[in-house]
Design a protein around this motif. Sequence first.
Motif, short mmCIF file in Angstrom:
data_model
loop_
_atom_site.label_atom_id
_atom_site.label_comp_id
_atom_site.label_asym_id
_atom_site.label_seq_id
_atom_site.Cartn_x
_atom_site.Cartn_y
_atom_site.Cartn_z
N LYS A 75 -33.63 25.11 -11.61
CA LYS A 75 -32.53 24.17 -12.42
C LYS A 75 -33.24 22.63 -12.19
O LYS A 75 -33.44 22.22 -11.23
N ILE A 76 -33.11 21.99 -13.13
CA ILE A 76 -33.52 20.68 -13.30
C ILE A 76 -32.48 19.93 -13.91
O ILE A 76 -31.86 20.06 -15.04
N PHE A 77 -31.65 19.13 -13.21
CA PHE A 77 -30.71 18.17 -13.82
C PHE A 77 -30.33 16.86 -13.47
O PHE A 77 -31.06 16.50 -12.22
N GLY A 78 -29.82 15.94 -14.25
CA GLY A 78 -29.79 14.58 -13.99
C GLY A 78 -28.33 14.26 -13.86
O GLY A 78 -27.64 14.82 -14.43
N GLU A 79 -27.89 13.18 -12.73
CA GLU A 79 -26.77 12.66 -12.62
C GLU A 79 -26.85 11.13 -12.85
O GLU A 79 -27.71 10.47 -12.48
N SER A 80 -26.05 10.70 -13.72
CA SER A 80 -26.12 9.16 -13.96
C SER A 80 -25.09 8.56 -13.16
O SER A 80 -23.96 8.83 -13.13
N LEU A 81 -25.49 7.42 -12.89
CA LEU A 81 -24.84 6.47 -11.91
C LEU A 81 -24.48 4.95 -12.77
O LEU A 81 -25.47 4.75 -13.24
N GLU A 82 -23.22 4.61 -12.81
CA GLU A 82 -23.35 3.28 -13.06
C GLU A 82 -23.30 2.45 -12.15
O GLU A 82 -22.45 2.67 -11.03
N GLN A 83 -23.89 1.42 -12.27
CA GLN A 83 -23.88 0.40 -11.18
C GLN A 83 -23.16 -0.99 -11.87
O GLN A 83 -23.18 -1.53 -12.92
N LYS A 116 -27.39 1.55 -15.99
CA LYS A 116 -27.08 3.06 -15.71
C LYS A 116 -28.42 3.64 -15.06
O LYS A 116 -29.51 3.36 -15.51
N ILE A 117 -28.27 4.27 -13.97
CA ILE A 117 -29.60 4.82 -13.35
C ILE A 117 -29.20 6.36 -13.30
O ILE A 117 -28.22 6.85 -13.19
N THR A 118 -30.51 7.00 -13.85
CA THR A 118 -30.20 8.43 -13.61
C THR A 118 -31.02 8.99 -12.39
O THR A 118 -31.99 9.04 -12.27
N LEU A 119 -30.39 9.71 -11.78
CA LEU A 119 -31.00 10.45 -10.58
C LEU A 119 -31.18 11.98 -10.95
O LEU A 119 -30.40 12.47 -11.54
N GLU A 120 -32.33 12.29 -11.04
CA GLU A 120 -32.73 13.56 -11.18
C GLU A 120 -32.93 14.49 -9.93
O GLU A 120 -33.60 14.13 -9.02
N TYR A 121 -32.62 15.91 -10.15
CA TYR A 121 -32.46 16.74 -9.13
C TYR A 121 -33.10 18.04 -9.42
O TYR A 121 -33.07 18.35 -10.74
#
Length: 60
Positions: free
Chosen positions: A52-60, A7-12
């Motif tokens: 706002k700071i939020f993270g989206e997790s992606l599954e690889q 899992k990688i988490t992309l933070e925005y």
Amino acid sequence: MIFKKKKITLEYTVEKCSKCGVEEKRKYSEGDVLFSQCSKCTSCDGMMMIEKIFGESLEQ
Ligand SMILES: [Zn+2]
């Protein structure tokens, strides 16, 4: 058997101008603090504030 998914988490970071209200979403960079002023607005001479700071997790 346990499978581990990577899992990688992309933070925005979402910045919002306190003057004209323009919003900008960009990738989080270290040192970003919520509700701190970070950069100048591109549409007016106001200051952009981190809303706002939020993270989206992606599954690889
Ligand atoms: Zn502005």
